[in-house]
Motif scaffolding. Structure first.
Motif, PDB file in Angstrom:
ATOM      1  N   GLU A  62      -3.416   3.527  12.606  1.00  0.00           N
ATOM      2  CA  GLU A  62      -4.419   3.592  13.669  1.00  0.00           C
ATOM      3  C   GLU A  62      -5.486   2.520  13.468  1.00  0.00           C
ATOM      4  O   GLU A  62      -5.927   1.875  14.433  1.00  0.00           O
ATOM      5  N   PHE A  63      -5.898   2.330  12.227  1.00  0.00           N
ATOM      6  CA  PHE A  63      -6.858   1.267  11.948  1.00  0.00           C
ATOM      7  C   PHE A  63      -6.226  -0.098  12.187  1.00  0.00           C
ATOM      8  O   PHE A  63      -6.893  -1.031  12.648  1.00  0.00           O
TER       9      PHE A  63
ATOM     10  N   ASP B 116      -2.279  -3.991   3.143  1.00  0.00           N
ATOM     11  CA  ASP B 116      -1.795  -3.370   1.917  1.00  0.00           C
ATOM     12  C   ASP B 116      -2.631  -3.835   0.726  1.00  0.00           C
ATOM     13  O   ASP B 116      -2.976  -3.046  -0.162  1.00  0.00           O
ATOM     14  N   LEU B 117      -2.984  -5.113   0.712  1.00  0.00           N
ATOM     15  CA  LEU B 117      -3.805  -5.654  -0.370  1.00  0.00           C
ATOM     16  C   LEU B 117      -5.240  -5.121  -0.285  1.00  0.00           C
ATOM     17  O   LEU B 117      -5.856  -4.824  -1.316  1.00  0.00           O
ATOM     18  N   VAL B 118      -5.768  -4.979   0.929  1.00  0.00           N
ATOM     19  CA  VAL B 118      -7.107  -4.408   1.097  1.00  0.00           C
ATOM     20  C   VAL B 118      -7.129  -2.961   0.608  1.00  0.00           C
ATOM     21  O   VAL B 118      -8.047  -2.540  -0.102  1.00  0.00           O
TER      22      VAL B 118
ATOM     23  N   PHE C  57       5.238  11.951   0.500  1.00  0.00           N
ATOM     24  CA  PHE C  57       4.301  12.943   1.054  1.00  0.00           C
ATOM     25  C   PHE C  57       3.061  12.256   1.618  1.00  0.00           C
ATOM     26  O   PHE C  57       2.626  12.546   2.746  1.00  0.00           O
ATOM     27  N   LEU C  58       2.492  11.320   0.857  1.00  0.00           N
ATOM     28  CA  LEU C  58       1.288  10.628   1.306  1.00  0.00           C
ATOM     29  C   LEU C  58       1.584   9.766   2.532  1.00  0.00           C
ATOM     30  O   LEU C  58       0.791   9.732   3.486  1.00  0.00           O
TER      31      LEU C  58
ATOM     32  N   TYR D 236      -0.243  10.892   5.817  1.00  0.00           N
ATOM     33  CA  TYR D 236      -1.488  10.135   5.956  1.00  0.00           C
ATOM     34  C   TYR D 236      -1.288   8.663   6.315  1.00  0.00           C
ATOM     35  O   TYR D 236      -2.262   7.952   6.545  1.00  0.00           O
ATOM     36  N   GLY D 237      -0.044   8.213   6.364  1.00  0.00           N
ATOM     37  CA  GLY D 237       0.213   6.820   6.720  1.00  0.00           C
ATOM     38  C   GLY D 237      -0.251   6.473   8.119  1.00  0.00           C
ATOM     39  O   GLY D 237      -0.602   5.316   8.403  1.00  0.00           O
TER      40      GLY D 237
END
Length: 206
Positions: free
Chosen positions: A138-139, A160-162, A127-128, A132-133
């Motif tokens: 976009e960033f 992913d780590l950030v 769902f997330l 929202y992915g």
């Protein structure tokens, strides 16, 4: 929606958010939610239909607003020809940390968000990701322009780590706590400053 319906729905969302943050999604029952919100089960079914739908609504209430602020901040970065990597990172990080320090349930939501990843709920993760992915993607486009030497695969590993460090910081799981005599605003700025430096260094690393 009438004022009474709005109030009932918001009470349910607020109670669910606090209970999910404290007990987890499986650990918090609808009975606990209805008791905390001072409503009956029929009200939950009327507004949300199921526990899964309620969980998604709790996320939507916060994440829609969070990502609207992120998009607005990113648009300002994109309008500046001399914008830096740190500017783009600030547009991603600052709105999230501001939400985490929101006294109207922001901290509870962030703990709930951390649980969503820690509990390995595949339905919720999907769902997330589905809803929202696109924000991180976009960033990522902007970050890649600032870091043309990184492959797309390497960039996503680092992002992913950030994002993980940001989620950890937002949930207030770390050792660093606000010092006595330090305002919440000052503590937030210290946190943003440190996380920005850490994230920028990680993204720029050879």
């Amino acid at each position: 929606m009438s004022a009474s319906q709005f109030s009932t729905k918001q009470r349910i969302l607020g109670a669910a958010e606090a209970l999910f943050a404290q007990h987890g999604f499986a650990g918090a029952s609808l009975r606990q939610v209805t008791t905390a919100a001072n409503v009956n089960l029929a009200a939950v079914n009327y507004h949300f239909g199921s526990k899964d739908n309620l969980i998604e609504a709790v996320f939507r209430r916060r994440l829609d607003a969070l990502n609207a602020r992120r998009h607005a901040a990113l648009a300002k970065v994109e309008s500046k020809p001399d914008a830096t990597l740190e500017d783009a990172l600030d547009a991603f990080i600052r709105p999230a940390l501001e939400l985490a320090l929101d006294r109207r349930g922001g901290a509870a939501f962030m703990r709930m968000l951390a649980r969503a990843y820690a509990e390995h709920d595949e339905r919720l993760r999907r769902f997330l990701s589905d809803n929202y992915g696109h924000v991180l993607r976009e960033f990522a486009v902007v970050f890649h322009r600032k870091l043309p030497g990184l492959t797309k695969d390497e960039l996503y590993w680092r992002l992913d780590l950030v994002a993980g460090a940001l989620t950890y910081t937002m949930a207030d799981f770390g050792l660093i706590k606000r010092r006595a005599g330090t305002s919440e605003t000052a503590h937030r700025e210290y946190t943003i400053e440190h996380l920005l430096r850490f994230a920028a260094a990680g993204l720029r690393a050879p």
